[in-house]
Design a protein around this motif. Structure first.
Motif, PDB file in Angstrom:
ATOM      1  N   TYR A 179       0.752  -1.346  -0.180  1.00  0.00           N
ATOM      2  CA  TYR A 179       0.100   0.015  -0.062  1.00  0.00           C
ATOM      3  C   TYR A 179       0.992   1.258  -0.061  1.00  0.00           C
ATOM      4  CZ  TYR A 179       0.572  -0.057   5.289  1.00  0.00           C
ATOM      5  OH  TYR A 179       0.656  -0.380   6.614  1.00  0.00           O
ATOM      6  N   CYS A 180       0.307   2.075  -0.653  1.00  0.00           N
ATOM      7  CA  CYS A 180       0.906   3.567  -0.791  1.00  0.00           C
ATOM      8  C   CYS A 180       2.536   3.296  -1.319  1.00  0.00           C
ATOM      9  CB  CYS A 180       1.389   4.518   0.572  1.00  0.00           C
ATOM     10  SG  CYS A 180       1.749   6.110   0.333  1.00  0.00           S
ATOM     11  N   PRO A 181       2.509   2.681  -2.617  1.00  0.00           N
ATOM     12  CA  PRO A 181       3.460   2.245  -3.070  1.00  0.00           C
ATOM     13  C   PRO A 181       4.327   3.611  -3.881  1.00  0.00           C
ATOM     14  CG  PRO A 181       1.861   1.883  -4.641  1.00  0.00           C
ATOM     15  CD  PRO A 181       1.172   2.257  -3.483  1.00  0.00           C
ATOM     16  N   GLY A 182       5.597   3.383  -3.921  1.00  0.00           N
ATOM     17  CA  GLY A 182       6.525   4.578  -4.353  1.00  0.00           C
ATOM     18  C   GLY A 182       7.965   4.122  -4.686  1.00  0.00           C
ATOM     19  N   ASP A 183       8.940   4.976  -5.165  1.00  0.00           N
ATOM     20  CA  ASP A 183      10.081   4.891  -5.609  1.00  0.00           C
ATOM     21  C   ASP A 183      11.177   4.705  -4.418  1.00  0.00           C
ATOM     22  OD1 ASP A 183       9.511   4.690  -8.222  1.00  0.00           O
ATOM     23  OD2 ASP A 183      10.008   6.711  -8.504  1.00  0.00           O
ATOM     24  N   TYR A 184      10.474   5.133  -3.160  1.00  0.00           N
ATOM     25  CA  TYR A 184      11.316   5.189  -2.019  1.00  0.00           C
ATOM     26  C   TYR A 184      10.769   4.278  -0.907  1.00  0.00           C
ATOM     27  CZ  TYR A 184      14.367   8.441  -4.175  1.00  0.00           C
ATOM     28  OH  TYR A 184      15.362   9.121  -5.060  1.00  0.00           O
ATOM     29  N   ASP A 185       9.827   3.231  -1.212  1.00  0.00           N
ATOM     30  CA  ASP A 185       9.904   2.146  -0.135  1.00  0.00           C
ATOM     31  C   ASP A 185      10.757   1.472   0.356  1.00  0.00           C
ATOM     32  OD1 ASP A 185       6.954   2.780  -1.191  1.00  0.00           O
ATOM     33  OD2 ASP A 185       7.036   0.850  -2.490  1.00  0.00           O
ATOM     34  N   LEU A 186      10.685   1.402   1.629  1.00  0.00           N
ATOM     35  CA  LEU A 186      12.054   0.796   2.195  1.00  0.00           C
ATOM     36  C   LEU A 186      11.551  -0.688   2.571  1.00  0.00           C
ATOM     37  CD1 LEU A 186      13.439   3.248   4.696  1.00  0.00           C
ATOM     38  CD2 LEU A 186      13.690   3.047   2.396  1.00  0.00           C
ATOM     39  N   SER A 187      12.531  -1.531   2.317  1.00  0.00           N
ATOM     40  CA  SER A 187      12.103  -3.193   2.308  1.00  0.00           C
ATOM     41  C   SER A 187      13.473  -4.044   2.667  1.00  0.00           C
ATOM     42  CB  SER A 187      11.592  -3.680   1.054  1.00  0.00           C
ATOM     43  OG  SER A 187      12.543  -3.350   0.037  1.00  0.00           O
ATOM     44  N   ILE A 188      13.146  -4.980   3.221  1.00  0.00           N
ATOM     45  CA  ILE A 188      14.274  -5.949   3.470  1.00  0.00           C
ATOM     46  C   ILE A 188      13.914  -7.226   2.887  1.00  0.00           C
ATOM     47  CG2 ILE A 188      15.215  -7.284   5.223  1.00  0.00           C
ATOM     48  CD1 ILE A 188      14.953  -4.945   7.119  1.00  0.00           C
ATOM     49  N   ARG A 189      14.584  -7.695   2.059  1.00  0.00           N
ATOM     50  CA  ARG A 189      14.272  -8.991   1.202  1.00  0.00           C
ATOM     51  C   ARG A 189      13.037  -8.909   0.490  1.00  0.00           C
ATOM     52  NH1 ARG A 189      16.711 -10.347   5.880  1.00  0.00           N
ATOM     53  NH2 ARG A 189      14.855 -10.822   6.954  1.00  0.00           N
ATOM     54  N   GLY A 190      12.631  -7.768  -0.030  1.00  0.00           N
ATOM     55  CA  GLY A 190      11.438  -7.726  -0.811  1.00  0.00           C
ATOM     56  C   GLY A 190      10.169  -7.453  -0.175  1.00  0.00           C
ATOM     57  N   ARG A 191      10.431  -7.314   1.153  1.00  0.00           N
ATOM     58  CA  ARG A 191       9.172  -7.051   2.117  1.00  0.00           C
ATOM     59  C   ARG A 191       9.128  -5.651   2.640  1.00  0.00           C
ATOM     60  NH1 ARG A 191       8.146 -12.015   5.912  1.00  0.00           N
ATOM     61  NH2 ARG A 191       5.961 -10.990   6.034  1.00  0.00           N
ATOM     62  N   VAL A 227      -3.333  -4.394  -3.510  1.00  0.00           N
ATOM     63  CA  VAL A 227      -2.458  -4.692  -2.158  1.00  0.00           C
ATOM     64  C   VAL A 227      -2.585  -6.232  -2.139  1.00  0.00           C
ATOM     65  CG1 VAL A 227      -2.298  -4.452   0.207  1.00  0.00           C
ATOM     66  CG2 VAL A 227      -3.201  -2.590  -1.080  1.00  0.00           C
ATOM     67  N   ASN A 228      -1.073  -6.498  -2.033  1.00  0.00           N
ATOM     68  CA  ASN A 228      -0.798  -7.919  -1.632  1.00  0.00           C
ATOM     69  C   ASN A 228      -0.067  -7.917  -0.305  1.00  0.00           C
ATOM     70  OD1 ASN A 228       0.193 -10.634  -1.415  1.00  0.00           O
ATOM     71  ND2 ASN A 228       1.716 -10.458  -2.970  1.00  0.00           N
ATOM     72  N   PRO A 229      -0.919  -8.627   0.752  1.00  0.00           N
ATOM     73  CA  PRO A 229      -0.337  -8.462   2.088  1.00  0.00           C
ATOM     74  C   PRO A 229       0.802  -9.071   2.385  1.00  0.00           C
ATOM     75  CG  PRO A 229      -2.750  -8.791   2.195  1.00  0.00           C
ATOM     76  CD  PRO A 229      -2.376  -8.899   0.781  1.00  0.00           C
ATOM     77  N   ALA A 230       1.180 -10.161   1.453  1.00  0.00           N
ATOM     78  CA  ALA A 230       2.261 -11.042   1.725  1.00  0.00           C
ATOM     79  C   ALA A 230       3.663 -10.158   1.518  1.00  0.00           C
ATOM     80  CB  ALA A 230       2.407 -12.288   0.590  1.00  0.00           C
ATOM     81  N   VAL A 231       3.558  -8.947   0.867  1.00  0.00           N
ATOM     82  CA  VAL A 231       4.779  -8.228   0.700  1.00  0.00           C
ATOM     83  C   VAL A 231       5.036  -7.055   1.625  1.00  0.00           C
ATOM     84  CG1 VAL A 231       4.470  -8.686  -1.964  1.00  0.00           C
ATOM     85  CG2 VAL A 231       3.739  -6.457  -0.827  1.00  0.00           C
ATOM     86  N   MET A 232       4.334  -7.298   2.702  1.00  0.00           N
ATOM     87  CA  MET A 232       4.538  -6.172   3.939  1.00  0.00           C
ATOM     88  C   MET A 232       4.874  -7.031   5.064  1.00  0.00           C
ATOM     89  SD  MET A 232       1.905  -3.081   2.665  1.00  0.00           S
ATOM     90  CE  MET A 232       3.013  -2.071   3.534  1.00  0.00           C
ATOM     91  N   ALA A 233       5.470  -6.146   5.755  1.00  0.00           N
ATOM     92  CA  ALA A 233       5.834  -6.962   7.364  1.00  0.00           C
ATOM     93  C   ALA A 233       6.649  -5.637   8.192  1.00  0.00           C
ATOM     94  CB  ALA A 233       6.817  -7.837   7.293  1.00  0.00           C
ATOM     95  N   SER A 234       6.482  -6.008   9.544  1.00  0.00           N
ATOM     96  CA  SER A 234       6.864  -4.913  10.338  1.00  0.00           C
ATOM     97  C   SER A 234       8.508  -5.199  10.513  1.00  0.00           C
ATOM     98  CB  SER A 234       6.403  -4.983  11.775  1.00  0.00           C
ATOM     99  OG  SER A 234       6.736  -6.197  12.545  1.00  0.00           O
ATOM    100  N   LEU A 235       9.373  -4.368  11.061  1.00  0.00           N
ATOM    101  CA  LEU A 235      10.760  -4.445  11.233  1.00  0.00           C
ATOM    102  C   LEU A 235      11.132  -5.682  12.378  1.00  0.00           C
ATOM    103  CD1 LEU A 235      11.952  -0.783  11.429  1.00  0.00           C
ATOM    104  CD2 LEU A 235      12.923  -2.815  10.092  1.00  0.00           C
ATOM    105  N   SER A 236      10.031  -5.941  13.462  1.00  0.00           N
ATOM    106  CA  SER A 236      10.299  -6.777  14.162  1.00  0.00           C
ATOM    107  C   SER A 236      10.331  -8.254  13.492  1.00  0.00           C
ATOM    108  CB  SER A 236       9.093  -6.725  15.484  1.00  0.00           C
ATOM    109  OG  SER A 236       9.310  -5.637  15.971  1.00  0.00           O
TER     110      SER A 236
END
Length: 283
Positions: free
Chosen positions: A151-163, A216-225
């Motif tokens: 959700y709220c996709p953009g060029d500066y999404d921050l991710s770790i291993r694609g999430r 929105v695909n929930p599988a591509v999002m996660a918390s830092l924890s």
């Protein structure tokens, strides 16, 4: 491209910790208040003696919509669904699309002066680099690119291993700018994504729209924890941000709003309330 350290290389920084705040000078501390506060800080960071600021803030269950979201064909039904799930909804005055906030999401605003000489992209890069610096002892896997399906996709999404765990927006007011980031620190990033997915399904349905809303695909999002496999809390992140700032500046000050800032806050807050009159009637 400017070096991010140069952009935050000020001898003096203003620190505002608004996490868990209930009221601000007579106003309930909702997301409406937060965006008005950032506008005021941006207005007052000008001149040679300007003091840039970092502000941290959290809000209980809130969905912050972008301006395009306010044009969804079945918006009223979508907002009602969010309300039934215990979420308060507002439309912000900065870029981006729908974002889910709760007590496990830390929002950070980096408010910088003299934006006429600094590009929008340099500001985004500064925030990305600052977050990497804050988490430098925990990971070197943070990447910045659009995560399709978030959700709220953009060029500066921050991710770790694609999430994805964070997204950045920017609001410029005169010569100042607030670079704003939400950081999913605690809890289930997937559950937040499921909520926004359901919102779009209800508020858009199968209607044809000029604007392309995210699927929105929930599988591509996660918390830092979740991504770091550790019990990282909002309180931990606050300490990390403050420690990082101490490395980059000589003095940190905690000043309340001046009389002039409070006068501007009243104006900006009223503008946010007016912007959200229709949304308020839907809840």
């Amino acid at each position: 491209m400017k070096n991010w350290r140069d952009m935050v290389a000020y001898k003096r920084f203003r620190w505002l910790d608004h996490t868990g705040k209930k009221y601000f000078h007579g106003k309930s501390y909702t997301a409406l208040t937060s965006f008005a506060v950032d506008d005021v800080l941006s207005l007052f960071v000008r001149g040679g003696e300007a003091t840039p600021a970092i502000r941290l803030w959290t809000h209980p269950e809130t969905v912050v919509l972008g301006i395009p979201d306010s044009r969804l064909p079945y918006l009223k039904e979508g907002v009602r669904m969010l309300s039934e799930n215990g979420y308060y909804t507002i439309v912000r005055n900065s870029g981006g699309l729908a974002v889910a906030l709760d007590d496990g999401v830390l929002n950070m605003s980096l408010v910088l002066p003299d934006m006429k000489r600094i590009s929008i992209y340099d500001c985004y890069e500064a925030m990305v680099s600052f977050v990497r610096f804050v988490l430098r002892d925990l990971t070197d896997d943070i990447e910045a690119y659009e995560i399709v399906g978030s959700y709220c996709p953009g060029d500066y999404d921050l991710s770790i291993r694609g999430r994805k765990f964070a997204g950045i927006s920017q609001r410029r007011v005169r010569d100042g700018a607030a670079i704003q980031i939400y950081l999913d620190v605690e809890g289930k990033g997937r559950e937040r994504a499921e909520l926004i997915r359901d919102f779009y399904e209800v508020a858009k349905k199968d209607a044809e729209t000029k604007f392309t809303y995210p699927v929105v695909n929930p599988a591509v999002m996660a918390s830092l924890s979740e991504l770091l496999g550790m019990d990282l809390t909002v309180s931990d992140m606050k300490k990390r941000v403050q420690n990082a700032l101490e490395h980059l500046t000589d003095e940190i000050v905690t000043e309340d709003f001046s009389i002039g800032e409070l006068e501007q806050f009243e104006k900006r807050y009223n503008q946010m309330v007016k912007r959200n009159e229709e949304i308020a009637e839907m809840q």
